[in-house]
Motif scaffolding. Structure first.
Motif, PDB file in Angstrom:
ATOM      1  N   THR A   1       0.831  -1.210   0.000  1.00 56.34           N
ATOM      2  CA  THR A   1       0.000   0.000   0.000  1.00 56.34           C
ATOM      3  C   THR A   1       0.864   1.257   0.000  1.00 56.34           C
ATOM      4  OG1 THR A   1      -1.737  -1.179   1.187  1.00 56.34           O
ATOM      5  CG2 THR A   1      -1.824   1.227   1.236  1.00 56.34           C
ATOM      6  N   VAL A   2       1.906   1.261   0.800  1.00 60.72           N
ATOM      7  CA  VAL A   2       2.819   2.410   0.836  1.00 60.72           C
ATOM      8  C   VAL A   2       3.497   2.591  -0.520  1.00 60.72           C
ATOM      9  CG1 VAL A   2       4.986   3.264   1.837  1.00 60.72           C
ATOM     10  CG2 VAL A   2       3.225   2.307   3.315  1.00 60.72           C
TER      11      VAL A   2
ATOM     12  N   ASN B   1       2.424   1.627  -3.509  1.00 63.40           N
ATOM     13  CA  ASN B   1       1.456   2.111  -4.492  1.00 63.40           C
ATOM     14  C   ASN B   1       1.088   3.571  -4.259  1.00 63.40           C
ATOM     15  OD1 ASN B   1       1.377  -0.287  -5.920  1.00 63.40           O
ATOM     16  ND2 ASN B   1      -0.299  -1.109  -4.700  1.00 63.40           N
ATOM     17  N   THR B   2       0.988   3.979  -3.001  1.00 58.68           N
ATOM     18  CA  THR B   2       0.707   5.386  -2.692  1.00 58.68           C
ATOM     19  C   THR B   2       1.850   6.268  -3.157  1.00 58.68           C
ATOM     20  OG1 THR B   2      -0.612   4.727  -0.777  1.00 58.68           O
ATOM     21  CG2 THR B   2       0.164   7.005  -0.840  1.00 58.68           C
ATOM     22  N   ASN B   3       3.075   5.838  -2.899  1.00 53.78           N
ATOM     23  CA  ASN B   3       4.244   6.600  -3.343  1.00 53.78           C
ATOM     24  C   ASN B   3       4.267   6.712  -4.866  1.00 53.78           C
ATOM     25  OD1 ASN B   3       6.584   8.035  -3.218  1.00 53.78           O
ATOM     26  ND2 ASN B   3       7.888   6.291  -2.751  1.00 53.78           N
TER      27      ASN B   3
ATOM     28  N   SER C   1       1.693   6.610  -6.839  1.00 51.69           N
ATOM     29  CA  SER C   1       0.612   7.524  -7.208  1.00 51.69           C
ATOM     30  C   SER C   1       1.021   8.980  -7.001  1.00 51.69           C
ATOM     31  CB  SER C   1      -0.633   7.203  -6.386  1.00 51.69           C
ATOM     32  OG  SER C   1      -1.650   8.130  -6.626  1.00 51.69           O
ATOM     33  N   ILE C   2       1.705   9.247  -5.907  1.00 57.32           N
ATOM     34  CA  ILE C   2       2.174  10.616  -5.632  1.00 57.32           C
ATOM     35  C   ILE C   2       3.162  11.065  -6.704  1.00 57.32           C
ATOM     36  CG2 ILE C   2       3.597  11.980  -4.041  1.00 57.32           C
ATOM     37  CD1 ILE C   2       2.251  10.408  -1.752  1.00 57.32           C
TER      38      ILE C   2
ATOM     39  N   LYS D   1       1.266  11.847  -9.884  1.00 58.95           N
ATOM     40  CA  LYS D   1       0.579  13.136  -9.781  1.00 58.95           C
ATOM     41  C   LYS D   1       1.574  14.291  -9.894  1.00 58.95           C
ATOM     42  CE  LYS D   1      -3.612  11.695  -9.136  1.00 58.95           C
ATOM     43  NZ  LYS D   1      -4.624  11.883 -10.152  1.00 58.95           N
TER      44      LYS D   1
END
Length: 149
Positions: free
Chosen positions: A132-133, A135-137, A139-140, A143
């Protein structure tokens, strides 16, 4: 700190937790193995193995000084060792077993399935959290690239 350092840290944790899951799987597969290692002319039961992890950051002052000067810290998780559990073997009465002693008891591995399942759940949850971390990174960073358009 580089842009990909968070991904490097997370990937080191993913690798360490994957090894933890592999060791738990090995323990569960050998929970009934009475002939694990050959020691002094006799077979010994399989011994439970455990993964030892620590931060990939050296605690020395010089490491902190150089990492702050160079700004290229390599934090993360590393596996330092895989150790054997030295708890005593379980004795099971089974006089027909080929490895039974004179009293009819067989030494069984010191693997507790409940403990192994707890370790497996813990490693799986840690692995999922790190995915999860990661994938979040990702995504950031995506963006951030879109801002530049």
């Amino acid at each position: 700190m580089t842009i990909f350092q968070n991904m490097n840290i997370t990937s080191s944790a993913l690798t360490a937790n994957r090894l933890r899951m592999d060791v738990v799987s090995s323990n569960m597969a050998n929970a009934e193995t009475t002939r694990g290692t050959y020691v002094n002319g006799e077979w010994q039961p399989y011994k439970r193995k455990m993964v030892v992890m620590q931060s990939d950051r050296s605690p020395s002052f010089s490491f902190f000084l150089h990492s702050e000067i160079n700004k290229n810290q390599n934090n993360g998780v590393k596996v330092t060792d895989i150790v054997e559990d030295n708890t005593p073997f379980n004795l099971v009465y089974n006089p027909t077993h080929p490895d039974a002693n004179d009293q009819g008891y067989v030494q069984m591995p010191n693997v507790d399935p409940l403990k192994e399942m707890t370790d497996l759940i813990s490693a799986t949850r840690s692995y999922e959290a790190n995915v999860t971390v990661f994938n979040t990174n990702k995504s950031i960073l995506t963006k951030a690239l879109e801002i530049g358009k």
